[in-house]
Each structure stands twice: as structure tokens, then as C-alpha cells.
Design an enzyme around this catalytic site. Structure first.
Site, PDB file in Angstrom:
ATOM      1  N   GLU A 193       0.819  -1.211   0.000  1.00 41.73           N
ATOM      2  CA  GLU A 193       0.000   0.000   0.000  1.00 41.73           C
ATOM      3  C   GLU A 193       0.857   1.268   0.000  1.00 41.73           C
ATOM      4  OE1 GLU A 193      -2.156  -2.898   2.897  1.00 41.73           O
ATOM      5  OE2 GLU A 193      -0.117  -2.569   2.163  1.00 41.73           O
TER       6      GLU A 193
ATOM      7  N   CYS B 277      -2.790  -2.642   7.475  1.00 45.09           N
ATOM      8  CA  CYS B 277      -2.343  -2.462   8.860  1.00 45.09           C
ATOM      9  C   CYS B 277      -2.492  -0.989   9.249  1.00 45.09           C
ATOM     10  CB  CYS B 277      -0.881  -2.894   8.989  1.00 45.09           C
ATOM     11  SG  CYS B 277       0.283  -1.781   8.140  1.00 45.09           S
TER      12      CYS B 277
END
Length: 158
Positions: free
Chosen positions: A62, A90
Site C-alpha cells: 500500500e 495495517c
């Protein structure tokens, strides 16, 4: 429903691209997570985990995709973009998406140990923050989950 109005066929197609990225990570000995960022139904960035290769704990799929998209857009604000990820992001990645002002997140499998989009905490839809992200969960969930499970089974020698 999202104001971006992606159709189900587009969502599944872009998620398949994240699976391709995750498989690249898998074959390189990385935790198999892939990410794709779209703008107006076009892929503008793609990435997979490179933590081991770079020896960088921040080299999550990401984060790398956000960096690439920001370069392409010429702006740190990724307004009107959609982030597709194989596994629930996360805390670091969810926070980066909020800071980048990603409009929508689509992910495959929940992460009950570290997920920051509802499983453990929810940074992306937190009304206390100055930006919230629309979330679609569970797209190609089984494929994403199986790839991750196979990777860790292999690592443990089972």
C-alpha cells in the site's frame, strides 16, 4: 454505496490485479500482499510487498502504491482514487491512506491480528479523523486468504 460507482465487474477485475501483484511478492519470498490504485477506472499505480528485498519495514504494498500514485498525479493528495488490496491494511498503511485522502478502499481478506480497517481498530472510518474512507470488504476474499495461508504454510515447512 460509493459515489465512485464502480461496477462489480470492475471491482473484481481490479482485485484480480492485486492478486497478480501478491503472487509477485510470493515468488520473491515476500508476504504475498498486492495493491493497485485506480483513478477514473484506470490503474495508475501497482505494487507488492518489498519489505525483505528492501530491508525496509515500511515497504508494504500500500505504501509503495501510494508513493507511485502521488508521483503520477503530481500531488500528495490522492483525491477520488480507489485503493485495492488483497488483505486488510495495517495501521501504518491505513494511516497513510487517510493522510493521502484516498476516497475508497476495496480489500479481500480481513486481518484479525493487525487489520486497521475494522478487524482490530478502524482508522479509515474513524469520525475523529479529518478524512474517512469508504470501504468495501471481502472481494476475492478466499483467493487472497489462500495465497497468504499457502505462503505461511510453506515458510513453516508444513
Amino acid at each position: 454505496m460509493s459515489s465512485l460507482r464502480l461496477c462489480e465487474k470492475e471491482i473484481v477485475s481490479f482485485m484480480r490485479e492485486t492478486i497478480i501483484e501478491a503472487k509477485k511478492a510470493y515468488h520473491r519470498g515476500e508476504v504475498p500482499i498486492g495493491a493497485v490504485i485506480t483513478l477514473q477506472s484506470e490503474i495508475i499505480a501497482r505494487a507488492h510487498n518489498e519489505v525483505e528485498i528492501r530491508r525496509d519495514p515500511t515497504a508494504h504494498a500500500e505504501i509503495l502504491a501510494i508513493q507511485r500514485a502521488a508521483l503520477i498525479m503530481g500531488n500528495q493528495r490522492l483525491l477520488e482514487t480507489t485503493m485495492f488490496v488483497t488483505i486488510e491494511p495495517c495501521g501504518m498503511c491505513a494511516g497513510a491512506m487517510v493522510w493521502a485522502r484516498v476516497k475508497q478502499l476495496v480489500y479481500g481478506a480481513d486481518d484479525p491480528k493487525a487489520g486497521a480497517c475494522g478487524s482490530v481498530v478502524n482508522l479509515v472510518e474513524n469520525p475523529c479523523l479529518n478524512h474517512q474512507i469508504e470501504v468495501i470488504r471481502g472481494v476475492l476474499e478466499q483467493e487472497a486468504k489462500e495465497l497468504l495461508q499457502a505462503f505461511f504454510r510453506e515458510r513453516r515447512g508444513k
